[in-house]
Scaffold this motif. Structure first.
Motif, PDB file in Angstrom:
ATOM      1  N   THR A 107       1.109  -1.155  -0.281  1.00 22.50           N
ATOM      2  CA  THR A 107       0.292   0.009   0.154  1.00 22.50           C
ATOM      3  C   THR A 107       0.729   0.897   0.100  1.00 22.50           C
ATOM      4  OG1 THR A 107      -0.304   0.413   2.687  1.00 22.50           O
ATOM      5  CG2 THR A 107      -1.816  -0.920   1.859  1.00 22.50           C
ATOM      6  N   LEU A 108       2.453   1.431   0.048  1.00 21.35           N
ATOM      7  CA  LEU A 108       3.291   2.207  -0.147  1.00 21.35           C
ATOM      8  C   LEU A 108       3.113   2.546  -0.888  1.00 21.35           C
ATOM      9  CD1 LEU A 108       5.518   4.378   1.821  1.00 21.35           C
ATOM     10  CD2 LEU A 108       6.978   2.071   0.269  1.00 21.35           C
ATOM     11  N   SER A 109       2.477   3.962  -1.436  1.00 23.28           N
ATOM     12  CA  SER A 109       2.409   4.671  -2.871  1.00 23.28           C
ATOM     13  C   SER A 109       3.514   5.892  -2.909  1.00 23.28           C
ATOM     14  CB  SER A 109       0.839   5.131  -3.313  1.00 23.28           C
ATOM     15  OG  SER A 109       0.665   5.941  -2.064  1.00 23.28           O
ATOM     16  N   ALA A 110       4.180   6.372  -2.241  1.00 22.97           N
ATOM     17  CA  ALA A 110       5.213   7.425  -2.208  1.00 22.97           C
ATOM     18  C   ALA A 110       5.787   7.268  -1.074  1.00 22.97           C
ATOM     19  CB  ALA A 110       4.454   8.879  -1.798  1.00 22.97           C
ATOM     20  N   TYR A 111       7.755   7.382  -1.163  1.00 27.99           N
ATOM     21  CA  TYR A 111       8.324   7.476  -0.464  1.00 27.99           C
ATOM     22  C   TYR A 111       9.330   8.252  -1.067  1.00 27.99           C
ATOM     23  CZ  TYR A 111      11.450   5.677   3.300  1.00 27.99           C
ATOM     24  OH  TYR A 111      12.806   6.072   4.117  1.00 27.99           O
ATOM     25  N   GLU A 112       9.597  10.230  -0.874  1.00 31.95           N
ATOM     26  CA  GLU A 112      10.254  11.097  -1.633  1.00 31.95           C
ATOM     27  C   GLU A 112      10.600  11.409  -0.195  1.00 31.95           C
ATOM     28  OE1 GLU A 112       8.521  10.382  -4.942  1.00 31.95           O
ATOM     29  OE2 GLU A 112       8.688  12.501  -4.793  1.00 31.95           O
ATOM     30  N   VAL A 113      12.121  11.548  -0.849  1.00 33.65           N
ATOM     31  CA  VAL A 113      13.328  11.699   0.656  1.00 33.65           C
ATOM     32  C   VAL A 113      13.986  13.326  -0.058  1.00 33.65           C
ATOM     33  CG1 VAL A 113      15.743  11.268   1.173  1.00 33.65           C
ATOM     34  CG2 VAL A 113      13.953   9.297   0.657  1.00 33.65           C
ATOM     35  N   MET A 114      14.184  14.209   0.440  1.00 36.11           N
ATOM     36  CA  MET A 114      14.672  15.582   0.610  1.00 36.11           C
ATOM     37  C   MET A 114      15.982  15.656   1.317  1.00 36.11           C
ATOM     38  SD  MET A 114      11.029  17.812   0.779  1.00 36.11           S
ATOM     39  CE  MET A 114      10.270  16.554   2.188  1.00 36.11           C
ATOM     40  N   TRP A 115      17.036  15.896   0.625  1.00 39.32           N
ATOM     41  CA  TRP A 115      18.720  16.328   1.172  1.00 39.32           C
ATOM     42  C   TRP A 115      18.011  17.446   2.221  1.00 39.32           C
ATOM     43  CZ3 TRP A 115      17.991  12.540  -1.159  1.00 39.32           C
ATOM     44  CH2 TRP A 115      19.323  11.221  -1.426  1.00 39.32           C
ATOM     45  N   GLN A 116      18.846  17.486   3.445  1.00 36.14           N
ATOM     46  CA  GLN A 116      19.192  18.361   4.572  1.00 36.14           C
ATOM     47  C   GLN A 116      19.003  19.630   3.347  1.00 36.14           C
ATOM     48  OE1 GLN A 116      21.482  21.239   5.221  1.00 36.14           O
ATOM     49  NE2 GLN A 116      20.219  21.771   6.836  1.00 36.14           N
ATOM     50  N   ASN A 117      20.002  20.078   2.682  1.00 37.94           N
ATOM     51  CA  ASN A 117      20.051  21.061   2.636  1.00 37.94           C
ATOM     52  C   ASN A 117      18.790  21.987   1.228  1.00 37.94           C
ATOM     53  OD1 ASN A 117      20.667  20.039   0.030  1.00 37.94           O
ATOM     54  ND2 ASN A 117      22.476  21.489  -0.153  1.00 37.94           N
ATOM     55  N   TYR A 118      18.650  21.012   1.112  1.00 35.97           N
ATOM     56  CA  TYR A 118      16.484  21.389  -0.341  1.00 35.97           C
ATOM     57  C   TYR A 118      15.384  22.087   0.892  1.00 35.97           C
ATOM     58  CZ  TYR A 118      12.329  20.906  -2.864  1.00 35.97           C
ATOM     59  OH  TYR A 118      11.532  21.000  -2.945  1.00 35.97           O
ATOM     60  N   PHE A 119      15.176  20.982   1.657  1.00 34.32           N
ATOM     61  CA  PHE A 119      14.187  20.960   2.650  1.00 34.32           C
ATOM     62  C   PHE A 119      15.304  22.851   3.472  1.00 34.32           C
ATOM     63  CE2 PHE A 119      12.684  21.369   7.184  1.00 34.32           C
ATOM     64  CZ  PHE A 119      11.082  20.981   6.269  1.00 34.32           C
ATOM     65  N   TYR A 120      16.224  22.785   4.277  1.00 34.20           N
ATOM     66  CA  TYR A 120      16.349  24.340   4.647  1.00 34.20           C
ATOM     67  C   TYR A 120      16.242  24.983   3.688  1.00 34.20           C
ATOM     68  CZ  TYR A 120      18.246  27.754   7.392  1.00 34.20           C
ATOM     69  OH  TYR A 120      19.042  28.241   8.069  1.00 34.20           O
ATOM     70  N   ALA A 121      16.462  25.246   2.115  1.00 31.06           N
ATOM     71  CA  ALA A 121      16.324  26.150   1.393  1.00 31.06           C
ATOM     72  C   ALA A 121      14.729  26.382   0.664  1.00 31.06           C
ATOM     73  CB  ALA A 121      16.909  25.549   0.284  1.00 31.06           C
ATOM     74  N   VAL A 122      13.816  25.389   0.837  1.00 30.36           N
ATOM     75  CA  VAL A 122      12.391  25.585   0.660  1.00 30.36           C
ATOM     76  C   VAL A 122      11.809  25.752   1.527  1.00 30.36           C
ATOM     77  CG1 VAL A 122      12.708  24.357  -1.627  1.00 30.36           C
ATOM     78  CG2 VAL A 122      11.595  23.529   0.491  1.00 30.36           C
ATOM     79  N   THR A 123      12.240  25.896   2.865  1.00 29.49           N
ATOM     80  CA  THR A 123      11.584  26.332   3.876  1.00 29.49           C
ATOM     81  C   THR A 123      12.134  27.551   4.646  1.00 29.49           C
ATOM     82  OG1 THR A 123      12.907  24.924   5.256  1.00 29.49           O
ATOM     83  CG2 THR A 123      10.652  24.324   4.394  1.00 29.49           C
ATOM     84  N   GLY A 124      11.388  28.142   6.010  1.00 29.00           N
ATOM     85  CA  GLY A 124      12.370  29.688   6.071  1.00 29.00           C
ATOM     86  C   GLY A 124      11.304  30.740   5.398  1.00 29.00           C
ATOM     87  N   GLU A 125      11.923  31.702   5.881  1.00 27.90           N
ATOM     88  CA  GLU A 125      11.697  32.826   5.543  1.00 27.90           C
ATOM     89  C   GLU A 125      11.847  33.156   3.397  1.00 27.90           C
ATOM     90  OE1 GLU A 125      13.748  36.638   6.705  1.00 27.90           O
ATOM     91  OE2 GLU A 125      13.031  37.831   5.306  1.00 27.90           O
ATOM     92  N   GLY A 126      10.116  33.221   3.316  1.00 25.23           N
ATOM     93  CA  GLY A 126      10.380  33.797   1.455  1.00 25.23           C
ATOM     94  C   GLY A 126       9.289  32.222   1.715  1.00 25.23           C
ATOM     95  N   GLY A 127       9.555  31.001   2.231  1.00 27.60           N
ATOM     96  CA  GLY A 127       9.073  29.552   1.098  1.00 27.60           C
ATOM     97  C   GLY A 127       7.833  28.955   2.012  1.00 27.60           C
ATOM     98  N   HIS A 128       7.849  28.078   2.279  1.00 26.95           N
ATOM     99  CA  HIS A 128       6.978  27.561   3.019  1.00 26.95           C
ATOM    100  C   HIS A 128       6.890  27.215   4.450  1.00 26.95           C
ATOM    101  CE1 HIS A 128       6.538  25.612  -0.628  1.00 26.95           C
ATOM    102  NE2 HIS A 128       7.046  25.322  -1.299  1.00 26.95           N
ATOM    103  N   ARG A 129       6.547  26.737   4.809  1.00 33.59           N
ATOM    104  CA  ARG A 129       6.861  26.631   6.659  1.00 33.59           C
ATOM    105  C   ARG A 129       6.581  25.372   6.802  1.00 33.59           C
ATOM    106  NH1 ARG A 129       4.139  24.616  10.642  1.00 33.59           N
ATOM    107  NH2 ARG A 129       2.716  23.848  10.194  1.00 33.59           N
ATOM    108  N   ALA A 130       7.877  25.313   7.890  1.00 31.03           N
ATOM    109  CA  ALA A 130       8.844  24.020   8.282  1.00 31.03           C
ATOM    110  C   ALA A 130       7.879  23.553   9.171  1.00 31.03           C
ATOM    111  CB  ALA A 130      10.265  24.343   8.152  1.00 31.03           C
ATOM    112  N   PRO A 131       7.186  22.312   9.415  1.00 28.15           N
ATOM    113  CA  PRO A 131       6.166  22.005  10.577  1.00 28.15           C
ATOM    114  C   PRO A 131       7.417  21.160  11.359  1.00 28.15           C
ATOM    115  CG  PRO A 131       6.323  20.745   8.318  1.00 28.15           C
ATOM    116  CD  PRO A 131       7.384  21.742   7.589  1.00 28.15           C
TER     117      PRO A 131
END
Lengths: 444, 444
Positions: free
Chosen positions: A245-269
């Motif tokens: 039933t696993l349909s998605a397993y999407e990996v993000m490296w730290q610097n990608y996650f960091y770059a698209v979140t925070g000020e001007g980007g997405h809210r980091a949960p």
């Protein structure tokens, strides 16, 4: 004064089917390129027979043609030269048949992926191919590029989801292989020649799609991990314990996650400094039992220190916000240049490969960065290389990404195709014998 | 006195690699034909390079070659003419690599399917292609015929399970596409040209297989139903409610079930007069929860009168006995002639089609019978036509089975291939343009 080929096309298809060079300047080249379209004209057939007419007329006038679907490709495969005519499938959007019992739909190639999703959902069915460009990309383009996306680990790529197709060859010949059966071994499977060949062998006009039952439950989580070994280990566990039933397993490296979140980007949960993040999703048929199993498996992973943090969305809005971190990387593209890559290699080599590319990029450009995310279950990574200084460094960036790939027998294109952009790098992934065979097939 | 081509092969590969015409008489033609093999010789290379040598030498001597795997095919694809040389992969059986993380195995093409099953199971992995001939058929043959079998509805056909392959063309050229990634869109996917083309374009020598986690639970049932509508309705329900764990749904028509059970056949675990029987199986990761769900779904089908009888095996022996009814149809073959078919058509047309064929067979031969079973989820039926009188009625039987197929756009071969047997019927399933294209590809 119109050119003879334009006149012939207008006579055959009507004036509203042909858009002139002047009017084309109102259209952007595509998603990745906001410049105006420059081409001799754009022609918009409505039927397979009209596509055949267009190609016959253009061949008679020795007029080069380029086919366009949704123009969301990343490799300049649908960008026209000024002297080309664009063949657009934008008026071929109809759904001709849905067979609920057989689980098939017959559609024209110009329909968007999202429209197919929506119409199938209304019939209680799922067409499982899914990718960020869903609202714009077309089924024909998905076939031509053998599209992948976020559900490949469960349902396979576009090639696995196409039962039959119809295409028009460059001389106007219509080849119809509109098979509706999961199995048909009567002779060569010619449709395989059209899938993933990016329009070089013909224009896909109609497609028979394979459908699945609409899932009744969906459970999503964003989890954080300390090491790539744990990223792989959790994938193995989930593939076994979530029983298909696993349909998605999407990996993000730290610097990608960091770059698209925070000020001007997405809210980091959650904290932005974990080495790895994964968006995972499973779709089943029993909301309560599936949910309990999902939480049990994640709790166990937590106890075993395989994951170090987790967020489970409590609403569709929260779920969408998590997926946006993965799918909407516009914050990364705000400063240019940024070069986008799509490579594949065995999972066991991914960690070393990314270390090598990152070191190479940082060595070449003092402010250089390499941001990574990917569908690791499919052996597929996406890289953004940002040199951090102005200039055209595309070739140098390609070198940093593609050279280290050779030792792992990796591929310079996992799901985006070759287009015009990667032609010179094809030899890194395919042998001379293979490239020779491709040329012979094209000539045929 | 040896012929020059035999001498050249013996010099190149050694005497133990070549079996003479005389010694070949000890070998049966294959599973379906107990007569002695007649051919110029049989040659048994051990490596890809030796396969290349064999084909080069044979081309130099203008010596026709036919390739053999396990000789279990149903369409005479591997039967030699007296003047052909047989290229057998029987000494190419090694497993070169298992990548547990990446879920891939690299094998030589001559290994049997069952050996792959067993070796993968030892590593906790599943290679899901499965069919009755598992103990004898080879991976190379599975590739060449794009084999189907009993797990297609969950895992797809062989085409979906091959990530990479290596093949030798008729002039001895080795084409290597040993991709290990789920995704590789760098240029045309040339391996698709080899899969399902029955050796007409080249000899498959090595294959990279896609693996899955070994399931932790398996639940099986034999159920009986009153109507074909209910057979379809239960399939739809199970595909939704078992959430992707349904791995087999094998339908037997009443007269097939009746003919292979009873005196001299298998023991019938329930009444033999129900209109339809289905062997169904689901494989999951949670033995207890999966078992409860399985029984709950079947109970509901019983309450809704979708099924009228059910047997759930209580041991592996009982499970095997149920599968034997489906897989071991030797009682049917005891009286000859019996003609075996493998067709595909949309599920919605199956009931009408079988009525037509049955009526045609009974009209043509007073004692004629048509026995039916199939993988209906894949649109695939197998038919046994028994005229009930002595004589060669193959062509007439073909007419009864293939003529009614045309109106449903069905296929004369779902999973068995074309071989020599079905060549003249290809035009029923493929257009003239398609057949022309196949010929051009072959010449290339």
């Amino acid at each position: 004064m119109d050119m003879p080929v334009i006149k012939a096309l207008t006579d055959a298809l009507g004036a509203d089917a042909v858009i002139s060079r002047e009017d084309l300047a109102q259209r952007a080249v595509g998603y990745w390129n906001p410049n105006p379209t420059t081409a001799r004209a754009l022609v918009r057939p409505k039927t397979t027979e009209q596509v055949s007419q267009v190609l016959t007329i253009c061949q008679q006038h020795q007029q080069p043609v380029i086919t366009q679907g949704g123009n969301t490709g990343c490799v300049q495969g649908s960008e026209a030269n000024p002297e080309e005519i664009i063949l657009s499938l934008e008026r071929m959007k109809s759904i001709e048949d849905i067979d609920v019992t057989g689980g098939t739909a017959t559609v024209q190639a110009g329909i968007t992926l999202e429209e197919v999703h929506n119409r199938m959902a209304q019939a209680g069915l799922l067409f499982p191919l899914d990718l960020g460009a869903r609202g714009t990309c077309t089924i024909g383009g998905n076939v031509a590029t053998n599209a992948g996306g976020i559900n490949v680990l469960r349902y396979g790529m576009m090639r696995n989801l196409v039962l039959g197709l119809e295409a028009v060859l460059s001389d106007g010949t219509i080849v119809s292989s509109m098979n509706h059966m999961l199995k048909n071994n009567a002779g060569f499977d010619l449709k395989q020649l059209m899938i993933g060949t990016e329009g070089t062998l013909g224009v896909v006009t109609r497609v028979v799609l394979k459908l699945f039952p609409q899932p009744l439950s969906c459970h999503t989580a964003l989890v954080a991990m300390d090491s790539f070994d744990n990223v792989v280990s959790l994938l193995t566990t989930l593939q076994r314990d979530l029983a298909g039933t696993l349909s998605a397993y999407e990996v993000m490296w730290q610097n990608y996650f960091y770059a698209v979140t925070g000020e001007g980007g997405h809210r980091a949960p959650m904290d932005r400094e974990y080495p790895y993040y994964v968006v995972l999703e499973c779709e089943g048929a029993d909301p309560q039992a599936d949910g309990e199993r999902f939480e049990r498996v994640l709790e166990k992973a937590f106890e075993d220190s395989v994951i170090v943090d987790a967020v489970i969305p409590k609403s569709e809005t929260e779920r969408r916000a998590i997926w946006d971190i993965r799918e909407n990387f516009e914050p990364l593209l705000e400063t240019q240049p940024a070069y986008v890559y799509d490579v594949s290699l065995p999972i066991r080599n991914m960690h070393d490969y990314i270390e090598q590319v990152t070191a190479g990029v940082e060595r070449r450009w003092p402010g250089g960065r390499c941001y990574v995310l990917g569908h690791i279950a499919d052996g597929n990574l996406h890289l953004f290389v940002k040199p951090g200084e102005q200039g055209d460094f595309h070739y140098q960036s390609d070198e940093e990404v593609y050279e280290p790939l050779t030792q792992y027998a990796g591929s310079v294109s996992a799901e985006h195709g070759i287009g015009k952009e990667k032609k010179q790098w094809l030899q890194h992934s395919r042998t001379a014998v293979e490239i020779e065979l491709m040329k012979s097939l094209k000539n045929l």
